[in-house]
Scaffold this active site. Structure first.
Site, PDB file in Angstrom:
ATOM      1  CB  CYS A 207     124.971  13.935  48.695  1.00 21.66           C
ATOM      2  SG  CYS A 207     124.825  14.636  47.049  1.00 21.66           S
TER       3      CYS A 207
ATOM      4  CG  HIS B 282     129.037  11.610  47.533  1.00 19.72           C
ATOM      5  ND1 HIS B 282     128.062  10.763  48.009  1.00 19.72           N
ATOM      6  CD2 HIS B 282     128.429  12.425  46.644  1.00 19.72           C
ATOM      7  CE1 HIS B 282     126.908  11.061  47.430  1.00 19.72           C
ATOM      8  NE2 HIS B 282     127.099  12.057  46.595  1.00 19.72           N
TER       9      HIS B 282
ATOM     10  CD  GLU C 128     130.099   8.903  50.280  1.00 18.87           C
ATOM     11  OE1 GLU C 128     130.421   9.966  50.864  1.00 18.87           O
ATOM     12  OE2 GLU C 128     129.073   8.800  49.581  1.00 18.87           O
TER      13      GLU C 128
END
Ligand code: GLN
Length: 560
Positions: free
Chosen positions: A401, A536, A538
């Site tokens: 990001c 993202h 994650e």
């Protein structure tokens, strides 16, 4: 089977790991074949944690449908692989907002609106995941005091509700009252799990149960008798102590479970299973317990974790010097490390302190570097310096990001020669706005919930490293395009005006949103692993399915 409800509360102190226990219960029930969801109720007034400073509350986790939530939802998803939604993260602010909006609409037909029953009814409705009663004025079927029972999704066997905060907090009282009423209404279909702390006093060489007794008394004072106690402890608790707690708290001995500190949070579900926490819950509800599931994939993962001894050093270049601020990134690195048979040793590098003079020494010995997400000016120059250093020295680098945006700015400044290149977030006047605000965002002035949030598609370009990294299961073919779906949380984006220049100079845009033509992934193919994602990854890395980009990043770190 009609839906059963498990309430998880905490006493004595905060930070006991209610989220981990809730996620573990979810995992254990799931392993028995039940369909489960887990939701978090937080007693603060913010509508969602999106506007909260990560220093106060840790990472903001984003669901697929674009809700900004508490980081505990990350645990729920990583443990169980379920996909949570905006229905899984509720705050006092949202409860009040719904009630106040309905009051303004005239839904309550002139009644005085009070904490009890109106706020507690709204809490109960959300705990049960029932639809909002549509309220044509005066319609007889509408009864705000009796929200319909039964999960709205249908087919859910268990709804686990974790309540944030600690018993006795003034602000969580309406949640406790809602739980009290629901237990009465639901009978055996509801179970209360209370998590407390048993401290060890060194001077006395004793474990103390008094705080637990007081905490349970407090709950009982609110009309809630816990069915199960989970005692958090740093030392093993013997049967005599558990018996004492059981006796003082009106709880069966088999329902007093201990949660000792573990070398890893992922050991908690099997530790809970060993003590029969899931069996105790089923017995309370009156469901036959049956055989204990083997949880083979989970145990295989734990075995791998225990054997992963060799370390790989990864730098996290970010501005929040707090463990929880980059929780999902840390966990994604850990998980990808374990699946690559190594232990990811994460070194936090404060980007505010990184300079051209010290960058080499700060990043010395790092096998790879993650440039972290974030907002605002603070610490960005250090991220840009780190991105330059790793690009020049070909150190595997993952920009996420804001991290990706800093890679793009660094490339503009040092390769394309635009010394003043910037993001219009940091400098609205910059003539070389290689990162710019998205068109739809320009008219928005409110802060909360106004970003590009949640899952969007990304088309991957043939021949890219990013495409190579993605496993076949995440990759879908749609009208001959190779598509992945990833979660977002940003306002600014790569400025397409510059795309051709970047491509010519060696930074490729290899992931594009097919609907809006926004750049989702950049990479420098001539380097070993230099990839930035606007999204993202994650948020979707789970224990049993680590994210392919993190997997491939760690692999690259090991080979460099
Ligand atoms: N501040 C940047 C933006 O809004 C990046 C956000 C992030 O890193 N989550 O676009």
């Amino acid at each position: 089977m009609n839906t059963k409800y498990i309430f998880v509360t905490g006493g004595v102190v905060s930070s006991l790991g209610k989220g981990i226990i809730s996620a573990s219960i979810g995992k254990l029930l799931q392993a028995r074949g039940y369909k489960v969801t887990i939701q978090k109720f937080d007693p603060y007034i913010n509508i969602d944690p999106g506007t909260l400073n990560p220093y106060e509350h840790g990472e903001c986790y984003v669901t697929e449908d674009g809700m900004e939530t508490d980081l505990d939802l990350g645990h729920y998803e990583r443990f169980t692989g379920i996909c949570t939604t905006r229905n899984n993260s509720i705050t006092t602010g949202r409860i009040y907002k719904t009630v106040i909006d309905r009051e303004r609409r005239g839904d309550y037909l002139g009644k005085t609106i009070q904490v009890v029953p109106h706020i507690t009814d709204e809490i109960k409705r959300r705990m049960l995941r029932s639809p909002l009663p549509t309220s044509p004025k005066g319609e007889e079927t509408y009864s705000p005091n009796h929200p319909p029972l039964g999960g709205q999704e249908g087919g859910l066997d268990f709804v686990i509700t974790e309540v944030g905060g600690t018993i006795g907090d003034i602000e969580s009282a309406p949640f406790m009252e809602a739980i009290r009423q629901l237990r009465w209404q639901l009978g055996r279909d509801a179970v209360c799990v209370h998590l407390t702390y048993v401290p060890y006093l060194k001077a006395a060489d004793e474990l103390k149960t008094k705080p637990t007794q007081h905490s349970v008394k407090e709950l009982q004072g609110m009309g809630i008798q816990p069915d199960i106690l989970v005692l958090r402890t740093e030392r093993h608790l013997d049967d005599a102590l558990r018996l004492k707690v059981a006796g003082f708290c009106n709880v069966d001995l088999e329902c007093v479970v201990q949660s000792e500190d573990m070398p890893s949070i992922y050991e908690v579900p099997v530790n809970m299973q060993r003590q029969g926490l899931d069996a105790a819950i089923l017995r309370k509800i009156g469901i036959p317990v049956g055989e204990t599931p083997a949880m083979k994939p989970w145990r295989d993962f734990l075995e791998k974790q225990r054997n992963a001894k060799r370390e790989v050093s990864i730098a996290l270049v970010g501005k929040y010097d707090l463990q929880d601020a980059y929780k999902s990134i840390r966990e994604s690195l850990n998980l990808a490390g374990i699946y690559n048979d190594v232990k990811a040793k994460i070194h936090f590098i404060n980007s505010e302190e990184v300079t051209t003079e010290n960058v080499a020494s700060r990043l010395e010995g790092m096998a790879g570097v993650v440039i972290c997400p974030g907002f605002g000016q603070r610490g960005i120059e250090g991220k840009i310096i780190a991105a330059e250093h790793t690009r020049i020295h070909d150190i595997p680098t993952f920009g996420i990001c804001l991290g990706m945006q800093m890679m793009v700015i660094e490339f503009a400044r040092n390769v394309l020669g635009y010394k003043d290149a910037n993001s219009s977030e940091m400098d609205s006047e910059t003539p070389h706005n290689v990162i710019d605000m998205m068109e739809e965002q320009k008219s928005i002035t409110q802060m909360g919930g106004t970003m590009r949030l949640g899952a969007y598609e990304c088309e991957l370009k043939e021949g890219s490293k990013a495409l190579q990294a993605y496993e076949s299961e995440k990759l879908k073919v749609k009208s001959e395009k190779l598509i992945v779906s990833e979660r977002h949380r940003h306002r600014y984006e790569f400025n397409n005006k510059y795309q051709e220049e970047y491509e010519k100079a060696g930074m490729r845009c290899v992931g594009i949103n097919p609907d809006a033509n926004l750049v989702e992934i950049v990479e420098i193919p001539s380097l070993k692993w230099y990839i930035g994602t606007q999204f993202h990854p994650e948020y979707t890395s789970t224990v049993l399915h680590p994210h392919p980009l993190f997997m491939s990043f760690i692999k690259a770190c090991l080979n460099s």
